[in-house]
Design a protein around this motif. Structure first.
Motif, PDB file in Angstrom:
ATOM      1  N   ALA A  49      29.246  38.670  -7.276  1.00 10.31           N
ATOM      2  CA  ALA A  49      29.529  36.826  -6.196  1.00 10.31           C
ATOM      3  C   ALA A  49      30.589  37.014  -5.757  1.00 10.31           C
ATOM      4  CB  ALA A  49      29.744  36.064  -6.968  1.00 10.31           C
ATOM      5  N   ARG A  50      31.245  37.947  -5.670  1.00 14.52           N
ATOM      6  CA  ARG A  50      32.498  37.725  -4.758  1.00 14.52           C
ATOM      7  C   ARG A  50      32.300  38.839  -3.600  1.00 14.52           C
ATOM      8  NH1 ARG A  50      37.654  38.381  -8.554  1.00 14.52           N
ATOM      9  NH2 ARG A  50      38.740  37.864  -6.545  1.00 14.52           N
ATOM     10  N   CYS A  51      31.405  39.524  -3.423  1.00 11.97           N
ATOM     11  CA  CYS A  51      31.132  41.380  -2.777  1.00 11.97           C
ATOM     12  C   CYS A  51      30.795  41.609  -1.376  1.00 11.97           C
ATOM     13  CB  CYS A  51      30.785  42.115  -3.375  1.00 11.97           C
ATOM     14  SG  CYS A  51      30.209  43.730  -2.608  1.00 11.97           S
ATOM     15  N   ALA A  52      31.165  41.185  -0.304  1.00 11.56           N
ATOM     16  CA  ALA A  52      30.341  41.245   0.810  1.00 11.56           C
ATOM     17  C   ALA A  52      29.427  42.285   1.416  1.00 11.56           C
ATOM     18  CB  ALA A  52      31.949  41.186   2.188  1.00 11.56           C
ATOM     19  N   HIS A  53      29.435  42.424   0.007  1.00 17.61           N
ATOM     20  CA  HIS A  53      28.063  43.723   0.684  1.00 17.61           C
ATOM     21  C   HIS A  53      26.815  44.206   0.124  1.00 17.61           C
ATOM     22  CE1 HIS A  53      30.921  46.055   3.208  1.00 17.61           C
ATOM     23  NE2 HIS A  53      31.823  45.947   2.095  1.00 17.61           N
ATOM     24  N   ALA A  54      26.661  43.306  -1.701  1.00 17.40           N
ATOM     25  CA  ALA A  54      26.281  42.560  -1.913  1.00 17.40           C
ATOM     26  C   ALA A  54      24.676  42.459  -1.449  1.00 17.40           C
ATOM     27  CB  ALA A  54      26.683  41.012  -3.250  1.00 17.40           C
ATOM     28  N   VAL A  55      24.014  42.573  -1.639  1.00 21.76           N
ATOM     29  CA  VAL A  55      22.601  42.332  -1.918  1.00 21.76           C
ATOM     30  C   VAL A  55      21.309  42.204  -2.986  1.00 21.76           C
ATOM     31  CG1 VAL A  55      22.406  44.068   0.166  1.00 21.76           C
ATOM     32  CG2 VAL A  55      21.583  44.974  -2.726  1.00 21.76           C
ATOM     33  N   ASP A  56      20.837  41.879  -2.667  1.00 17.77           N
ATOM     34  CA  ASP A  56      19.497  40.881  -4.055  1.00 17.77           C
ATOM     35  C   ASP A  56      19.413  41.643  -5.667  1.00 17.77           C
ATOM     36  OD1 ASP A  56      19.238  38.373  -2.690  1.00 17.77           O
ATOM     37  OD2 ASP A  56      17.100  39.395  -1.846  1.00 17.77           O
ATOM     38  N   ARG A  57      19.485  43.215  -5.378  1.00 17.68           N
ATOM     39  CA  ARG A  57      19.798  43.953  -6.789  1.00 17.68           C
ATOM     40  C   ARG A  57      20.340  44.228  -7.260  1.00 17.68           C
ATOM     41  NH1 ARG A  57      19.419  49.777  -6.533  1.00 17.68           N
ATOM     42  NH2 ARG A  57      20.331  50.448  -3.679  1.00 17.68           N
ATOM     43  N   CYS A  58      22.511  43.666  -6.419  1.00 29.27           N
ATOM     44  CA  CYS A  58      23.258  43.644  -6.818  1.00 29.27           C
ATOM     45  C   CYS A  58      23.024  42.408  -8.080  1.00 29.27           C
ATOM     46  CB  CYS A  58      24.029  43.718  -5.942  1.00 29.27           C
ATOM     47  SG  CYS A  58      24.381  44.801  -5.237  1.00 29.27           S
ATOM     48  N   THR A  59      22.350  40.706  -8.055  1.00 31.48           N
ATOM     49  CA  THR A  59      22.355  40.676  -8.900  1.00 31.48           C
ATOM     50  C   THR A  59      21.222  40.257  -9.955  1.00 31.48           C
ATOM     51  OG1 THR A  59      20.821  38.785  -7.819  1.00 31.48           O
ATOM     52  CG2 THR A  59      22.905  38.868  -7.250  1.00 31.48           C
ATOM     53  N   GLU A  60      20.558  41.813  -9.753  1.00 37.07           N
ATOM     54  CA  GLU A  60      19.915  41.543 -10.818  1.00 37.07           C
ATOM     55  C   GLU A  60      19.812  42.587 -11.252  1.00 37.07           C
ATOM     56  OE1 GLU A  60      15.961  41.986  -8.194  1.00 37.07           O
ATOM     57  OE2 GLU A  60      15.935  40.077  -7.519  1.00 37.07           O
TER      58      GLU A  60
END
Length: 343
Positions: A308-319
């Protein structure tokens, strides 16, 4: 401070020991710590592993609430009431989590010493410093005269002027920096194999902070004591540590040698901590805060806790929850660590 550790030992996991490396004085192996049901949505510590070897200083860094202090207190068996634990905390090969009270008392008296961030919370304000320093020695059977002489030697070693006179003073007669030196002297009285320093310079001014760091580094070099140094200040970690572990939301998210961590971090959280550290060099960019706020114990988000704080996060980062895996010469828990997103 810009001086960095020189013992470039890069191991970090419990199975990373090379054939020539000495056995660790501290080995935390997949430590889990949970509060009783209903008090937290996630573990305080979630599979934490780290090692400290003799003569090595290892940093444990992260924001407040990341689990740093709980991890280091577990080394002394100081756990929250009712906490459930898993994994192992080995000091010289013995598991702290399975020790009875007698064995724990012996561990705290002779093998591991701790320096807390507030020295005034570590001493009895009604007793003289000499009583504080000699109590443990006398309890171990050291004659009173020898215990007093040893206390003077320790005060001299940490830079206290007139150590004999200092033994007769009360804690309120010392400044914060001088009292922290007294606490360090007490920690070294039994010549422990491991010193745990939990943000020992937080309450001190910059000049005194540098003096205390220099004392710890010198004593580590002279005595071969292993040290776990807990801090939220990466600049301090760079000044004293050989290796660094970065914690976020109860997990280790990156570990590698100090020089490599500062020169090429692999986890966005580590890069964020470095970016928000003020620099005094000419032309240095202004500090950039990490957006958002740390995950609280009442939250258990799926996937990567930093997403939630990461500028490089993609969809799978939340899964998907990233595992701590080797990347380069260290380890990182990031699904995109090999993509060069931080270059």
């Amino acid at each position: 401070m810009t001086v960095r550790g020189t013992n470039s030992m890069t191991g970090g996991e419990t199975n990373s020991m090379t054939p020539t490396a000495p056995p660790p004085v501290l080995e935390i192996d997949r430590l889990e710590l949970r509060l009783p049901d209903g008090r937290a949505a996630r573990p305080i510590l979630d599979g934490v592993s780290l090692t400290v070897r003799a003569g090595e200083t290892v940093g444990l860094v992260g924001e407040s609430g990341s689990g740093k202090s709980v991890a280091c207190r577990s080394v002394l068996g100081l756990l929250p009431r009712g906490a459930r634990t898993g994994g192992r905390v080995l000091v010289n090969g013995d598991d702290v989590l399975t020790m009875d009270r007698t064995r724990l008392a012996a561990l705290r008296a002779r093998e591991v010493a701790m320096v807390f961030q507030d020295p005034r919370a570590s001493v009895n304000p009604l007793r003289r410093v000499g009583d504080f320093l000699t109590e443990g020695l006398r309890a171990a059977g050291t004659p009173a005269a020898r215990a007093t002489a040893r206390a003077e030697e320790l005060l001299d070693a940490v830079g206290i002027r007139d150590p004999r006179g200092a033994l007769r003073r009360h804690p309120h007669q010392f400044s914060g920096g001088m009292l922290q030196r007294v606490v360090i002297a007490a920690a070294l009285a039994a010549e422990p194999a491991l010193l745990v320093a939990d943000e020992p310079t937080t309450a001190l001014d910059v000049t005194t902070q540098a003096e205390v760091i220099a004392i710890l580094a010198r004593l580590r070099a002279e005595r071969g004591t292993g040290m776990l140094f807990v801090t939220h200040d990466l600049e301090l970690a760079s000044a004293i540590c050989d290796r660094v572990y970065v914690m976020y939301a109860g997990r280790i998210v990156e570990t590698r040698s100090t020089d490599e961590l500062f020169d090429r971090p692999r986890h966005p959280y580590t890069a964020g901590l470095l970016a928000c550290t003020p620099r005094i060099e000419a032309g240095s960019p202004a500090p950039l805060p990490i957006p958002g706020r740390p995950v609280s114990l009442a939250e258990a988000p799926p996937g990567c806790a930093f997403a939630a704080r990461c500028a490089h996060a993609v969809d799978r980062c939340t899964e998907e929850t990233p595992e701590l895996a080797r990347h380069g010469e260290g380890f990182a828990a990031c699904l995109r660590a090999d993509e060069g997103i931080l270059l």
